[in-house]
Write a protein that holds these residues in place. Structure first.
Motif, PDB file in Angstrom:
ATOM      1  N   ALA A  67      -8.330  12.115  -4.169  1.00 53.71           N
ATOM      2  CA  ALA A  67      -8.469  11.051  -3.169  1.00 53.71           C
ATOM      3  C   ALA A  67      -8.725   9.700  -3.848  1.00 53.71           C
ATOM      4  O   ALA A  67      -8.152   8.674  -3.449  1.00 53.71           O
ATOM      5  CB  ALA A  67      -9.602  11.383  -2.200  1.00 53.71           C
ATOM      6  N   MET A  68      -9.568   9.709  -4.893  1.00 53.78           N
ATOM      7  CA  MET A  68      -9.824   8.462  -5.629  1.00 53.78           C
ATOM      8  C   MET A  68      -8.562   7.971  -6.320  1.00 53.78           C
ATOM      9  O   MET A  68      -8.280   6.764  -6.347  1.00 53.78           O
ATOM     10  CB  MET A  68     -10.939   8.667  -6.660  1.00 53.78           C
ATOM     11  N   HIS A  69      -7.777   8.899  -6.881  1.00 55.81           N
ATOM     12  CA  HIS A  69      -6.525   8.536  -7.547  1.00 55.81           C
ATOM     13  C   HIS A  69      -5.592   7.818  -6.571  1.00 55.81           C
ATOM     14  O   HIS A  69      -5.075   6.744  -6.878  1.00 55.81           O
ATOM     15  CB  HIS A  69      -5.853   9.798  -8.093  1.00 55.81           C
ATOM     16  N   TYR A  70      -5.397   8.399  -5.392  1.00 52.42           N
ATOM     17  CA  TYR A  70      -4.472   7.806  -4.426  1.00 52.42           C
ATOM     18  C   TYR A  70      -5.039   6.529  -3.810  1.00 52.42           C
ATOM     19  O   TYR A  70      -4.283   5.604  -3.515  1.00 52.42           O
ATOM     20  CB  TYR A  70      -4.066   8.830  -3.366  1.00 52.42           C
ATOM     21  N   ALA A  71      -6.361   6.459  -3.639  1.00 50.38           N
ATOM     22  CA  ALA A  71      -6.967   5.219  -3.132  1.00 50.38           C
ATOM     23  C   ALA A  71      -6.747   4.078  -4.125  1.00 50.38           C
ATOM     24  O   ALA A  71      -6.424   2.950  -3.724  1.00 50.38           O
ATOM     25  CB  ALA A  71      -8.458   5.430  -2.874  1.00 50.38           C
ATOM     26  N   LEU A  72      -6.891   4.362  -5.414  1.00 50.29           N
ATOM     27  CA  LEU A  72      -6.640   3.343  -6.437  1.00 50.29           C
ATOM     28  C   LEU A  72      -5.167   2.933  -6.432  1.00 50.29           C
ATOM     29  O   LEU A  72      -4.850   1.746  -6.559  1.00 50.29           O
ATOM     30  CB  LEU A  72      -7.046   3.853  -7.816  1.00 50.29           C
ATOM     31  N   GLY A  97       0.816  -1.211   0.000  1.00 43.78           N
ATOM     32  CA  GLY A  97       0.000   0.000   0.000  1.00 43.78           C
ATOM     33  C   GLY A  97       0.847   1.258   0.000  1.00 43.78           C
ATOM     34  O   GLY A  97       0.561   2.222  -0.721  1.00 43.78           O
ATOM     35  N   LEU A  98       1.912   1.243   0.779  1.00 44.04           N
ATOM     36  CA  LEU A  98       2.828   2.384   0.818  1.00 44.04           C
ATOM     37  C   LEU A  98       3.513   2.574  -0.529  1.00 44.04           C
ATOM     38  O   LEU A  98       3.613   3.696  -1.043  1.00 44.04           O
ATOM     39  CB  LEU A  98       3.870   2.174   1.924  1.00 44.04           C
ATOM     40  N   ALA A  99       3.937   1.479  -1.134  1.00 40.95           N
ATOM     41  CA  ALA A  99       4.561   1.555  -2.458  1.00 40.95           C
ATOM     42  C   ALA A  99       3.568   2.089  -3.492  1.00 40.95           C
ATOM     43  O   ALA A  99       3.926   2.892  -4.361  1.00 40.95           O
ATOM     44  CB  ALA A  99       5.084   0.185  -2.880  1.00 40.95           C
ATOM     45  N   GLY A 100       2.308   1.664  -3.385  1.00 36.14           N
ATOM     46  CA  GLY A 100       1.287   2.180  -4.292  1.00 36.14           C
ATOM     47  C   GLY A 100       1.083   3.672  -4.125  1.00 36.14           C
ATOM     48  O   GLY A 100       0.958   4.410  -5.111  1.00 36.14           O
ATOM     49  N   ALA A 101       1.061   4.143  -2.892  1.00 33.31           N
ATOM     50  CA  ALA A 101       0.906   5.578  -2.628  1.00 33.31           C
ATOM     51  C   ALA A 101       2.081   6.358  -3.202  1.00 33.31           C
ATOM     52  O   ALA A 101       1.900   7.416  -3.830  1.00 33.31           O
ATOM     53  CB  ALA A 101       0.777   5.832  -1.123  1.00 33.31           C
ATOM     54  N   ILE A 102       3.285   5.844  -3.016  1.00 31.39           N
ATOM     55  CA  ILE A 102       4.476   6.503  -3.569  1.00 31.39           C
ATOM     56  C   ILE A 102       4.415   6.498  -5.089  1.00 31.39           C
ATOM     57  O   ILE A 102       4.729   7.503  -5.740  1.00 31.39           O
ATOM     58  CB  ILE A 102       5.760   5.829  -3.043  1.00 31.39           C
ATOM     59  N   GLY A 103       3.977   5.388  -5.675  1.00 29.59           N
ATOM     60  CA  GLY A 103       3.823   5.320  -7.127  1.00 29.59           C
ATOM     61  C   GLY A 103       2.795   6.323  -7.633  1.00 29.59           C
ATOM     62  O   GLY A 103       2.989   6.966  -8.666  1.00 29.59           O
ATOM     63  N   GLY A 104       1.687   6.468  -6.906  1.00 28.37           N
ATOM     64  CA  GLY A 104       0.661   7.444  -7.277  1.00 28.37           C
ATOM     65  C   GLY A 104       1.194   8.865  -7.222  1.00 28.37           C
ATOM     66  O   GLY A 104       0.914   9.691  -8.111  1.00 28.37           O
ATOM     67  N   GLY A 140      -6.069  10.705 -19.642  1.00 24.18           N
ATOM     68  CA  GLY A 140      -6.413   9.844 -18.517  1.00 24.18           C
ATOM     69  C   GLY A 140      -5.627  10.070 -17.247  1.00 24.18           C
ATOM     70  O   GLY A 140      -5.986   9.550 -16.212  1.00 24.18           O
ATOM     71  N   LEU A 141      -4.564  10.837 -17.298  1.00 24.81           N
ATOM     72  CA  LEU A 141      -3.727  11.016 -16.120  1.00 24.81           C
ATOM     73  C   LEU A 141      -3.860  12.397 -15.498  1.00 24.81           C
ATOM     74  O   LEU A 141      -3.296  12.665 -14.461  1.00 24.81           O
ATOM     75  CB  LEU A 141      -2.251  10.786 -16.478  1.00 24.81           C
ATOM     76  N   SER A 142      -4.603  13.267 -16.126  1.00 23.61           N
ATOM     77  CA  SER A 142      -4.668  14.643 -15.670  1.00 23.61           C
ATOM     78  C   SER A 142      -5.595  14.790 -14.465  1.00 23.61           C
ATOM     79  O   SER A 142      -6.461  13.961 -14.210  1.00 23.61           O
ATOM     80  CB  SER A 142      -5.172  15.540 -16.801  1.00 23.61           C
ATOM     81  N   ALA A 143      -5.397  15.889 -13.731  1.00 22.49           N
ATOM     82  CA  ALA A 143      -6.296  16.218 -12.630  1.00 22.49           C
ATOM     83  C   ALA A 143      -7.701  16.453 -13.166  1.00 22.49           C
ATOM     84  O   ALA A 143      -8.691  16.209 -12.468  1.00 22.49           O
ATOM     85  CB  ALA A 143      -5.781  17.444 -11.882  1.00 22.49           C
ATOM     86  N   ALA A 186       4.393   9.711  -7.506  1.00 24.75           N
ATOM     87  CA  ALA A 186       5.382   9.841  -8.580  1.00 24.75           C
ATOM     88  C   ALA A 186       4.706  10.046  -9.926  1.00 24.75           C
ATOM     89  O   ALA A 186       5.134  10.892 -10.726  1.00 24.75           O
ATOM     90  CB  ALA A 186       6.278   8.601  -8.614  1.00 24.75           C
ATOM     91  N   MET A 187       3.635   9.299 -10.173  1.00 26.38           N
ATOM     92  CA  MET A 187       2.929   9.444 -11.443  1.00 26.38           C
ATOM     93  C   MET A 187       2.370  10.851 -11.592  1.00 26.38           C
ATOM     94  O   MET A 187       2.505  11.477 -12.643  1.00 26.38           O
ATOM     95  CB  MET A 187       1.797   8.433 -11.543  1.00 26.38           C
ATOM     96  N   LYS A 188       1.757  11.379 -10.546  1.00 24.70           N
ATOM     97  CA  LYS A 188       1.210  12.737 -10.608  1.00 24.70           C
ATOM     98  C   LYS A 188       2.311  13.760 -10.843  1.00 24.70           C
ATOM     99  O   LYS A 188       2.136  14.712 -11.599  1.00 24.70           O
ATOM    100  CB  LYS A 188       0.457  13.080  -9.321  1.00 24.70           C
ATOM    101  N   ALA A 189       3.465  13.569 -10.199  1.00 24.01           N
ATOM    102  CA  ALA A 189       4.574  14.508 -10.375  1.00 24.01           C
ATOM    103  C   ALA A 189       5.088  14.486 -11.810  1.00 24.01           C
ATOM    104  O   ALA A 189       5.314  15.539 -12.418  1.00 24.01           O
ATOM    105  CB  ALA A 189       5.697  14.172  -9.393  1.00 24.01           C
ATOM    106  N   VAL A 190       5.270  13.304 -12.361  1.00 27.58           N
ATOM    107  CA  VAL A 190       5.767  13.180 -13.733  1.00 27.58           C
ATOM    108  C   VAL A 190       4.779  13.798 -14.718  1.00 27.58           C
ATOM    109  O   VAL A 190       5.162  14.550 -15.621  1.00 27.58           O
ATOM    110  CB  VAL A 190       6.053  11.704 -14.091  1.00 27.58           C
ATOM    111  N   VAL A 191       3.491  13.511 -14.535  1.00 23.86           N
ATOM    112  CA  VAL A 191       2.477  14.068 -15.431  1.00 23.86           C
ATOM    113  C   VAL A 191       2.452  15.589 -15.317  1.00 23.86           C
ATOM    114  O   VAL A 191       2.370  16.296 -16.318  1.00 23.86           O
ATOM    115  CB  VAL A 191       1.090  13.464 -15.133  1.00 23.86           C
ATOM    116  N   ARG A 192       2.538  16.098 -14.111  1.00 22.20           N
ATOM    117  CA  ARG A 192       2.506  17.551 -13.908  1.00 22.20           C
ATOM    118  C   ARG A 192       3.695  18.228 -14.583  1.00 22.20           C
ATOM    119  O   ARG A 192       3.562  19.295 -15.169  1.00 22.20           O
ATOM    120  CB  ARG A 192       2.499  17.867 -12.425  1.00 22.20           C
ATOM    121  N   ILE A 193       4.849  17.591 -14.534  1.00 19.50           N
ATOM    122  CA  ILE A 193       6.056  18.165 -15.137  1.00 19.50           C
ATOM    123  C   ILE A 193       6.047  18.000 -16.649  1.00 19.50           C
ATOM    124  O   ILE A 193       6.347  18.933 -17.386  1.00 19.50           O
ATOM    125  CB  ILE A 193       7.314  17.511 -14.537  1.00 19.50           C
ATOM    126  N   CYS A 194       5.691  16.806 -17.116  1.00 17.39           N
ATOM    127  CA  CYS A 194       5.818  16.492 -18.550  1.00 17.39           C
ATOM    128  C   CYS A 194       4.634  16.938 -19.385  1.00 17.39           C
ATOM    129  O   CYS A 194       4.811  17.511 -20.451  1.00 17.39           O
ATOM    130  CB  CYS A 194       6.024  14.993 -18.735  1.00 17.39           C
TER     131      CYS A 194
END
Length: 122
Positions: free
Chosen positions: A65-70, A9-16, A32-35, A18-26
């Motif tokens: 919240a749904m993004h991070y829960a998933l 679960g912790l790894a999933g949260a960190i992955g979530g 499908g990945l946007s806010a 990281a994904m948001k950070a990469v999408v925000r930067i790139c």
């Protein structure tokens, strides 16, 4: 087992995160990945559950919240299934991650009509 699920679960949260950070930067408007997609999902679910309108600020908060829960659920699912099904560990989880991305993002977002892959610039 509990420790493995917690770590998953912790790894999933960190992955979530990281994904948001990469999408925000790139690419903020990535399919499908946007806010925006998260907020659209929240609006759609809220519309089906309530007659009250949902303000944009709350839609963004609920969508996040749904993004991070998933993401946490995906990490827990990986941790729970990796011990029983060796194929899940294939490529150190790359196959699991790719399947999750394809089904949970590309297919789900397209089928739900939250975004149109043909209209999203590459």
């Amino acid at each position: 087992m509990k420790k493995r699920l917690f770590v998953g679960g912790l790894a999933g949260a960190i992955g979530g995160l990281a994904m948001k950070a990469v999408v925000r930067i790139c690419d903020r408007n990535s399919f499908g990945l946007s806010a925006d997609t998260d907020a659209k999902t929240a609006h759609e679910i809220w519309r089906r559950m309530s007659r009250e309108p949902l303000c944009e600020e709350h839609a963004e908060q609920i969508g996040a919240a749904m993004h991070y829960a998933l993401a946490v659920a995906a990490g827990v699912a990986y941790a729970a299934s990796a011990g029983r099904f060796p194929i899940v560990r294939m490529g150190r989880g790359t196959v699991f991650g790719a399947a999750l991305w394809m089904i949970g993002d590309e297919v789900a977002v397209s089928v739900s009509r939250l975004e149109d892959p043909l209209k999203t610039p590459v």
